[in-house]
Scaffold this motif. Structure first.
Motif, mmCIF file in Angstrom:
data_model
loop_
_atom_site.group_PDB
_atom_site.id
_atom_site.type_symbol
_atom_site.label_atom_id
_atom_site.label_comp_id
_atom_site.label_asym_id
_atom_site.label_seq_id
_atom_site.Cartn_x
_atom_site.Cartn_y
_atom_site.Cartn_z
ATOM 1 N N LEU A 1 22.190 -21.158 16.561
ATOM 2 C CA LEU A 1 21.093 -21.961 15.564
ATOM 3 C C LEU A 1 22.184 -22.684 14.521
ATOM 4 C CD1 LEU A 1 18.127 -22.585 14.629
ATOM 5 C CD2 LEU A 1 18.341 -20.700 13.481
ATOM 6 N N ALA A 2 23.248 -22.246 13.947
ATOM 7 C CA ALA A 2 23.800 -22.897 12.674
ATOM 8 C C ALA A 2 24.788 -23.825 13.482
ATOM 9 C CB ALA A 2 24.678 -21.741 12.383
ATOM 10 N N LYS A 3 25.330 -23.834 14.535
ATOM 11 C CA LYS A 3 25.962 -24.983 15.294
ATOM 12 C C LYS A 3 24.840 -26.193 15.501
ATOM 13 C CE LYS A 3 28.771 -25.973 19.347
ATOM 14 N NZ LYS A 3 29.194 -25.482 20.387
ATOM 15 N N ALA A 4 23.705 -25.838 15.986
ATOM 16 C CA ALA A 4 22.639 -26.934 16.246
ATOM 17 C C ALA A 4 22.313 -27.568 14.947
ATOM 18 C CB ALA A 4 21.406 -26.355 16.996
ATOM 19 N N TYR A 5 22.119 -26.704 13.979
ATOM 20 C CA TYR A 5 21.559 -27.194 12.632
ATOM 21 C C TYR A 5 22.134 -26.712 11.521
ATOM 22 C CZ TYR A 5 17.772 -28.434 9.227
ATOM 23 O OH TYR A 5 17.285 -29.154 8.006
ATOM 24 N N PRO A 6 23.385 -27.171 11.079
ATOM 25 C CA PRO A 6 24.400 -26.636 10.175
ATOM 26 C C PRO A 6 23.502 -26.332 8.661
ATOM 27 C CG PRO A 6 25.344 -28.453 11.281
ATOM 28 C CD PRO A 6 23.971 -28.415 11.814
ATOM 29 N N PRO A 7 22.621 -27.040 8.467
ATOM 30 C CA PRO A 7 21.941 -26.891 7.026
ATOM 31 C C PRO A 7 21.364 -25.458 6.828
ATOM 32 C CG PRO A 7 21.508 -29.196 7.508
ATOM 33 C CD PRO A 7 22.176 -28.454 9.028
ATOM 34 N N ILE A 8 21.212 -24.692 8.097
ATOM 35 C CA ILE A 8 20.293 -23.502 7.995
ATOM 36 C C ILE A 8 20.871 -22.685 7.048
ATOM 37 C CG2 ILE A 8 21.491 -22.436 9.998
ATOM 38 C CD1 ILE A 8 17.631 -22.450 9.325
ATOM 39 N N SER A 9 22.012 -22.274 7.027
ATOM 40 C CA SER A 9 22.600 -21.332 6.015
ATOM 41 C C SER A 9 22.369 -21.652 4.509
ATOM 42 C CB SER A 9 24.176 -21.177 6.299
ATOM 43 O OG SER A 9 24.490 -20.539 7.600
ATOM 44 N N SER A 10 22.582 -22.908 4.158
ATOM 45 C CA SER A 10 22.041 -23.362 2.785
ATOM 46 C C SER A 10 20.577 -23.105 2.343
ATOM 47 C CB SER A 10 22.548 -24.643 2.426
ATOM 48 O OG SER A 10 24.081 -24.427 2.603
ATOM 49 N N MET A 11 19.973 -23.368 3.690
ATOM 50 C CA MET A 11 18.376 -23.551 3.534
ATOM 51 C C MET A 11 17.969 -21.949 3.321
ATOM 52 S SD MET A 11 15.554 -24.992 5.928
ATOM 53 C CE MET A 11 16.377 -26.798 5.881
ATOM 54 N N LEU A 12 18.804 -21.069 4.221
ATOM 55 C CA LEU A 12 18.394 -19.480 3.927
ATOM 56 C C LEU A 12 18.720 -19.135 2.393
ATOM 57 C CD1 LEU A 12 19.431 -17.923 7.363
ATOM 58 C CD2 LEU A 12 17.163 -17.697 6.048
ATOM 59 N N GLN A 13 19.766 -19.349 2.042
ATOM 60 C CA GLN A 13 20.446 -19.117 0.841
ATOM 61 C C GLN A 13 19.329 -19.576 -0.287
ATOM 62 O OE1 GLN A 13 23.390 -21.433 -0.924
ATOM 63 N NE2 GLN A 13 23.400 -20.782 -2.840
ATOM 64 N N SER A 14 18.735 -20.677 -0.421
ATOM 65 C CA SER A 14 18.069 -21.266 -1.120
ATOM 66 C C SER A 14 16.544 -20.429 -0.954
ATOM 67 C CB SER A 14 17.391 -22.775 -0.822
ATOM 68 O OG SER A 14 16.400 -23.240 -1.971
ATOM 69 N N TYR A 15 16.008 -20.290 -0.066
ATOM 70 C CA TYR A 15 14.914 -19.542 0.125
ATOM 71 C C TYR A 15 14.847 -17.907 -0.183
ATOM 72 C CZ TYR A 15 11.710 -23.039 1.955
ATOM 73 O OH TYR A 15 11.145 -24.334 2.131
ATOM 74 N N ILE A 16 16.257 -17.393 0.139
ATOM 75 C CA ILE A 16 16.300 -15.982 -0.192
ATOM 76 C C ILE A 16 16.412 -16.024 -1.975
ATOM 77 C CG2 ILE A 16 18.174 -14.100 -0.632
ATOM 78 C CD1 ILE A 16 19.012 -14.909 2.309
ATOM 79 N N ASP A 17 16.792 -16.920 -2.516
ATOM 80 C CA ASP A 17 17.095 -16.845 -3.926
ATOM 81 C C ASP A 17 15.912 -17.088 -4.650
ATOM 82 O OD1 ASP A 17 19.842 -16.046 -3.624
ATOM 83 O OD2 ASP A 17 20.537 -18.186 -4.322
ATOM 84 N N HIS A 18 14.994 -17.827 -4.051
ATOM 85 C CA HIS A 18 13.650 -18.451 -4.756
ATOM 86 C C HIS A 18 12.816 -17.774 -4.371
ATOM 87 C CE1 HIS A 18 16.843 -21.932 -5.695
ATOM 88 N NE2 HIS A 18 16.252 -21.678 -6.922
ATOM 89 N N TYR A 19 12.574 -17.546 -3.196
ATOM 90 C CA TYR A 19 11.091 -16.952 -2.607
ATOM 91 C C TYR A 19 11.339 -15.338 -2.064
ATOM 92 C CZ TYR A 19 9.967 -21.732 -2.941
ATOM 93 O OH TYR A 19 9.757 -22.843 -3.314
ATOM 94 N N PHE A 20 12.345 -15.036 -0.905
ATOM 95 C CA PHE A 20 12.424 -14.019 -0.192
ATOM 96 C C PHE A 20 12.752 -12.622 -1.177
ATOM 97 C CE2 PHE A 20 13.175 -16.813 3.449
ATOM 98 C CZ PHE A 20 11.961 -17.091 3.872
ATOM 99 N N LYS A 21 13.399 -13.009 -2.255
ATOM 100 C CA LYS A 21 13.841 -11.753 -2.791
ATOM 101 C C LYS A 21 12.980 -11.332 -3.901
ATOM 102 C CE LYS A 21 18.940 -11.907 -3.730
ATOM 103 N NZ LYS A 21 19.967 -12.324 -4.836
ATOM 104 N N GLN A 22 11.955 -11.992 -3.968
ATOM 105 C CA GLN A 22 10.411 -11.631 -4.722
ATOM 106 C C GLN A 22 9.563 -10.684 -3.714
ATOM 107 O OE1 GLN A 22 12.073 -14.683 -5.626
ATOM 108 N NE2 GLN A 22 12.981 -13.466 -7.009
ATOM 109 N N ASN A 23 9.806 -11.164 -2.614
ATOM 110 C CA ASN A 23 8.726 -10.110 -1.598
ATOM 111 C C ASN A 23 9.467 -9.127 -0.737
ATOM 112 O OD1 ASN A 23 9.644 -11.686 0.378
ATOM 113 N ND2 ASN A 23 8.402 -13.223 0.059
ATOM 114 N N LYS A 24 8.907 -8.848 0.139
ATOM 115 C CA LYS A 24 9.157 -7.609 0.788
ATOM 116 C C LYS A 24 9.949 -8.276 2.456
ATOM 117 C CE LYS A 24 6.300 -4.353 -1.028
ATOM 118 N NZ LYS A 24 5.135 -3.291 -0.734
ATOM 119 N N LEU A 25 10.363 -9.411 2.419
ATOM 120 C CA LEU A 25 10.726 -9.952 3.680
ATOM 121 C C LEU A 25 12.153 -8.957 4.011
ATOM 122 C CD1 LEU A 25 10.663 -12.241 5.903
ATOM 123 C CD2 LEU A 25 12.779 -13.068 4.574
#
Length: 466
Positions: free
Chosen positions: A112-136
């Motif tokens: 997935l990361a090879k097909a869409y390189p921004p995915i890691s940075s996108m995950l980082q952003s969503y972890i920091d701003h959204y997912f850490k605040q819930n129970k994902l």
């Protein structure tokens, strides 16, 4: 039927019970059982499960969209595709806020990361701003060990420092494999585990109803069998120039262990060989080894390369150079040779088992007076006899006051007193004040050996005790 991985499964379930965001990284070589572990963990839990494929970003996005929609409606088969991965993750935020516990498992994340390189940075952003605040509960899984270690766990990765657990799946140990074959004796299981490299999928191909000879014939010497073509299949999947890599593995299997020797046998210039060897090490096929006394050195002139993966070692030792005969159906003479040479093949496997046994007894003062910090093989010069020697087990405690010295013999005959005398002599090459001796035997020890062992306080350990 799911077998093994109890420690990893228990840890995952414990994380699941935590009332907070979790991010588990699971990785290991192909066929090691990563997907089986995830599926077992996901049993009786609602989850979004997605597998990255070697295809373009849009195709991966379409299947990712399907996985998300199927979470809401298990009968869902086809429907709208999210406009972007960004939109998909925004919707995941909505789902994770709406549900008490949402699991998102992305298998083969490197694709997935090879097909869409921004995915890691996108995950980082969503972890920091959204997912850490819930129970994902996020799971990233991959077979490319170098990618997972550098691009997911490495300090240069956008995801660095965000994982809450990591699991590098290793081949099955002897005791894991015994659960696979409860009806077989320990020696039979040990041999099957050795020739398959402890890989669960390969073990599942072995029939407990058949002899070792028949299992080898059916799985390695039959042209339609999976393991007959498996090494080249894996090299083709993972590497460019698979023929060059195959030549390198063949050279090591034939006894070339130093870089200069491998270069001579393959015709690949010594300077150009390093990247090839590094890639094989990343895949867990080859390992770089130094004497145990030089582990902490930045560089060693005594570096050697050996085949780490048991299935590859077996295939390149016995199968690869005899393909022409196998293709013509000439297998019985090959089987005769394999069965005759198998004890020699099993020798290094028994050394590993013996070393693992001592590591498992690290805090048993009856066996290990002071915990050692390093333990492994040793090779080097004997200045008294003026020749090169090898020792199966050498180790030292932190202060180098205690030395640990062992010899391992996988033979259908008891170990003699001469073997112990040689071990005692060779231990004199090391300055440790207190020397601890160990003999590991497949079948036992002679009376003279037992008598001498009692005098020098040598531990005698048979295969059945391990």
């Amino acid at each position: 039927m799911f077998i093994g991985r109890n420690q990893e499964l228990t840890a995952l379930n414990k994380l699941y019970q935590e009332d907070s965001f979790q991010f588990a990284v699971i990785y290991g070589r192909r066929r090691i059982g990563k997907t089986s572990l995830i599926n077992q963990f996901l049993k009786d839990k609602r989850a979004i499960y997605f597998t990255g494929l070697e295809e373009k970003a849009l195709e991966n996005l379409a299947r990712f969209s399907d996985a998300i929609h199927a979470y809401e409606d298990p009968s869902y088969l086809d429907g709208p595709i999210f406009a972007s991965f960004e939109q998909a993750f925004k919707y995941l935020v909505h789902l994770s806020e709406k549900n008490d516990r949402l699991i998102l498992a992305i298998d083969e994340f490197p694709y997935l990361a090879k097909a869409y390189p921004p995915i890691s940075s996108m995950l980082q952003s969503y972890i920091d701003h959204y997912f850490k605040q819930n129970k994902l509960f996020l799971i990233l899984c991959g077979s490319s060990m170098s990618f997972m270690e550098k691009q997911v766990l490495g300090y240069k990765s956008p995801l660095y420092g965000r994982r809450t657990a990591q699991f590098k799946l290793k081949p099955f140990s002897l005791h894991d494999a015994e659960d696979f074959f409860p009806q077989l004796n320990k020696e039979e299981v040990f041999e099957l585990n050795a020739i398959t490299g402890g890989i669960p999928l390969y073990l599942s191909l072995m029939s407990p109803e058949k002899s070792l000879r028949d299992n080898i014939r059916n799985n390695f010497l039959t042209t339609s069998a999976m393991l007959y073509a498996e090494p080249m299949s894996l090299l083709n999947q993972e590497l460019r120039e698979p023929a060059s890599y195959s030549s390198i593995i063949s050279a090591i299997a034939a006894g070339a262990s130093r870089q200069s020797e491998i270069s001579t046998k393959t015709g690949i210039a010594s300077g150009a060989l390093s990247p090839y060897l590094d890639n094989l090490i990343d895949l867990g096929i080859v390992e770089k080894r130094v004497p145990v006394t030089e582990i902490d050195k930045a560089r060693s002139r005594k570096t050697i390369y050996t085949i780490k993966d048991g299935m590859f070692r077996f295939w390149y030792t016995f199968v690869g150079k005899r393909v022409s005969f196998i293709e013509r159906g000439i297998t019985e003479p090959i089987l005769d040779y394999i069965m005759k040479q198998l004890p020699h093949f099993m020798g290094p496997e028994f050394e590993k088992l013996s070393q693992e046994y001592l590591w498992s007894k690290l805090f048993d003062p009856d066996l290990v007076p002071e915990p050692f910090v390093n333990l492994g093989n040793w090779w080097g010069p004997d200045p008294k006899e003026k020749k090169q020697i090898e020792m199966d087990i050498v180790g030292f405690d932190d202060q180098k006051l205690n030395g640990y010295f062992g010899e391992c013999k996988w033979k259908n005959e008891p170990i003699s007193a001469d073997i112990l005398k040689t071990l005692i002599y060779r231990s004199s090459l090391f300055p440790a004040a207190k020397k601890n001796y160990y003999l590991f035997s497949k079948t036992g020890f002679t009376d003279k050996c037992r008598h001498l062992a009692q005098q020098v306080d040598c531990h005698l350990i048979t295969f059945d005790m391990m």
